[in-house]
Design a protein around this motif. Structure first.
Motif, PDB file in Angstrom:
ATOM      1  N   ARG A  13      40.777  38.675  31.174  1.00 42.44           N
ATOM      2  CA  ARG A  13      42.124  38.117  31.314  1.00 42.44           C
ATOM      3  C   ARG A  13      42.193  36.783  30.578  1.00 42.44           C
ATOM      4  O   ARG A  13      41.319  35.927  30.740  1.00 42.44           O
ATOM      5  CB  ARG A  13      42.446  37.915  32.786  1.00 42.44           C
ATOM      6  N   TYR A  31      39.154  35.013  32.510  1.00 45.87           N
ATOM      7  CA  TYR A  31      38.463  35.528  33.694  1.00 45.87           C
ATOM      8  C   TYR A  31      38.135  36.991  33.432  1.00 45.87           C
ATOM      9  O   TYR A  31      38.817  37.666  32.643  1.00 45.87           O
ATOM     10  CB  TYR A  31      39.363  35.448  34.936  1.00 45.87           C
ATOM     11  N   GLY A  33      37.794  40.794  35.213  1.00 44.19           N
ATOM     12  CA  GLY A  33      38.294  41.508  36.378  1.00 44.19           C
ATOM     13  C   GLY A  33      38.503  42.970  36.053  1.00 44.19           C
ATOM     14  O   GLY A  33      37.829  43.541  35.196  1.00 44.19           O
ATOM     15  N   ASN A  38      37.357  44.385  40.902  1.00 42.67           N
ATOM     16  CA  ASN A  38      37.769  43.371  41.868  1.00 42.67           C
ATOM     17  C   ASN A  38      37.433  43.799  43.297  1.00 42.67           C
ATOM     18  O   ASN A  38      36.985  42.987  44.115  1.00 42.67           O
ATOM     19  CB  ASN A  38      39.276  43.116  41.760  1.00 42.67           C
ATOM     20  N   GLY A 273      45.113  40.600  41.683  1.00 47.61           N
ATOM     21  CA  GLY A 273      43.967  41.063  42.467  1.00 47.61           C
ATOM     22  C   GLY A 273      44.173  41.036  43.960  1.00 47.61           C
ATOM     23  O   GLY A 273      43.242  41.344  44.716  1.00 47.61           O
ATOM     24  N   ASP A 276      43.839  44.472  45.443  1.00 45.91           N
ATOM     25  CA  ASP A 276      42.420  44.837  45.420  1.00 45.91           C
ATOM     26  C   ASP A 276      41.682  44.168  46.576  1.00 45.91           C
ATOM     27  O   ASP A 276      40.774  44.753  47.172  1.00 45.91           O
ATOM     28  CB  ASP A 276      41.789  44.415  44.094  1.00 45.91           C
ATOM     29  N   LYS A 305      43.218  35.780  49.082  1.00 46.14           N
ATOM     30  CA  LYS A 305      43.088  35.923  47.622  1.00 46.14           C
ATOM     31  C   LYS A 305      44.185  35.172  46.879  1.00 46.14           C
ATOM     32  O   LYS A 305      43.981  34.686  45.757  1.00 46.14           O
ATOM     33  CB  LYS A 305      43.115  37.413  47.226  1.00 46.14           C
ATOM     34  N   ASP A 311      40.868  36.900  38.979  1.00 50.95           N
ATOM     35  CA  ASP A 311      41.169  38.242  39.467  1.00 50.95           C
ATOM     36  C   ASP A 311      40.458  38.591  40.768  1.00 50.95           C
ATOM     37  O   ASP A 311      40.867  39.501  41.487  1.00 50.95           O
ATOM     38  CB  ASP A 311      40.757  39.284  38.408  1.00 50.95           C
ATOM     39  N   VAL A 312      39.360  37.893  41.072  1.00 56.48           N
ATOM     40  CA  VAL A 312      38.456  38.306  42.141  1.00 56.48           C
ATOM     41  C   VAL A 312      38.660  37.479  43.401  1.00 56.48           C
ATOM     42  O   VAL A 312      38.851  36.254  43.330  1.00 56.48           O
ATOM     43  CB  VAL A 312      36.987  38.177  41.662  1.00 56.48           C
TER      44      VAL A 312
END
Length: 334
Positions: A13, A31, A33, A38, A273, A276, A305, A311-312
């Protein structure tokens, strides 16, 4: 808690810092992901054992992605490397009344060229207890669909639980496969459904509304159509604007309907994310708690999150549990 298997694309990303548009800045952040990755990393952060299966580029970007995944304790032994580039997406983060914007560059990526002969599913699933898939992967290419199907078929033969998040994104299905038929085929190998009436309406060609009674009836019809599905979990997002969201969840497990309270997120740091994170919290929770507490855990993980860039989901079990205990003031911990 046995090994969790995730299968999907690893993406980079690229985004301007803060809430800037690309035209405002020549400084960007990146990032790694990807929807299923994720989920896997989040479960690993909770203490679970995770293996991710994918294909990344055979260059320093792919090597960096592998190093990133490994630092979270995720098994990368079934990730192959390819001459194709790593998939990329570009994100402009919105604020207040301005929505976020995403542009993908993944149509000829390393993962899009994957096919069943490149994944040894027998070895990959050797220690597996649970496999998770989403509707993103089968939308990318015929090879990705065929490879996922082969993995799911063997996973069910081996007795693994299979969670499905059949996210439908119309812009991704460009290679000729009928999305509805593809998702129906894969849902026949699934035991847990993570989605709501929108997803159910897509696969059943129904028109259920958003109320709880419709959700219950839609879930019942889904279980009739797919007898292997045992439970349905739905994350509900209320967006007051780009920066202020509310999250709650509801479920039908074949016997009872339950719903969580809203969690108020008054300042969204990063929305990417978050679904996820919900799926990861649910998968972890279903192996540790009863259905309702698992859903509460998933909702709290999802809410947390929104406070992490990237993303994580970096939340730990203790941090999620604190939210469930009512500690939502953000007070300094010493």
């Amino acid at each position: 808690m046995g090994q969790i298997i995730t299968f999907g694309e690893v993406l980079m990303r690229i985004s301007p810092r803060g809430n800037k548009k690309f035209i405002q800045s020549n400084i960007v952040e990146f990032y790694f992901g990807g929807t299923e990755l994720n989920v896997g990393i989040s479960i690993s952060n909770f203490g679970g054992e995770v293996k991710h299966i994918s294909a990344v580029s055979e260059d320093f970007i792919g090597d960096t992605a592998l190093t990133y995944i490994r630092k979270f304790g995720v098994d990368t032994s079934s990730i192959i490397q390819s001459k194709r580039p790593l998939g990329v997406y570009f994100l402009e983060v919105g604020a207040v009344i301005r929505p976020s914007m995403i542009s993908y560059n993944r149509s000829h990526s390393a993962f899009s060229e994957i096919e069943p002969s490149k994944v040894n599913w027998e070895n990959a699933l050797e220690n597996g207890e649970w496999m998770h898939w989403t509707g993103i992967t089968p939308a990318l290419s015929q090879g990705a669909f065929d490879t996922l199907k082969a993995g799911l078929k063997l996973a069910r033969e081996k007795g693994l639980a299979v969670s499905a998040d059949p996210t439908y994104r119309s812009g991704l299905w460009r290679y000729g496969q009928d999305p509805k038929e593809a998702l129906i085929e894969l849902l026949n190998y699934s035991t847990i459904f993570i989605g709501g009436v929108n997803e159910i309406n897509e696969v059943l060609d129904t028109e259920f509304g958003y109320g709880n009674d419709d959700f219950i009836e839609a879930s019942k019809q889904l279980m009739i159509a797919f007898p292997t599905i045992e439970k349905v979990f739905d994350k509900i997002r209320t967006s007051l604007n780009s920066s202020w969201h509310k999250i709650r969840a509801r479920m039908w497990n074949g016997e009872e309907f339950r719903e969580t309270e809203d969690l108020d997120i008054t300042h969204v740091v990063d929305r990417i994310g978050t679904g996820d994170a919900f799926a990861a919290g649910l998968i972890y929770g279903l192996q540790k708690f009863d259905d309702y507490k698992a859903m509460e855990f998933a909702s709290a993980a999802c809410a947390l999150k929104h406070t992490y860039e990237g993303d994580v989901n970096l939340a730990t079990v203790n941090e999620v549990t604190n939210i469930l205990g009512g500690n939502i003031t953000g007070r300094l911990v010493r």
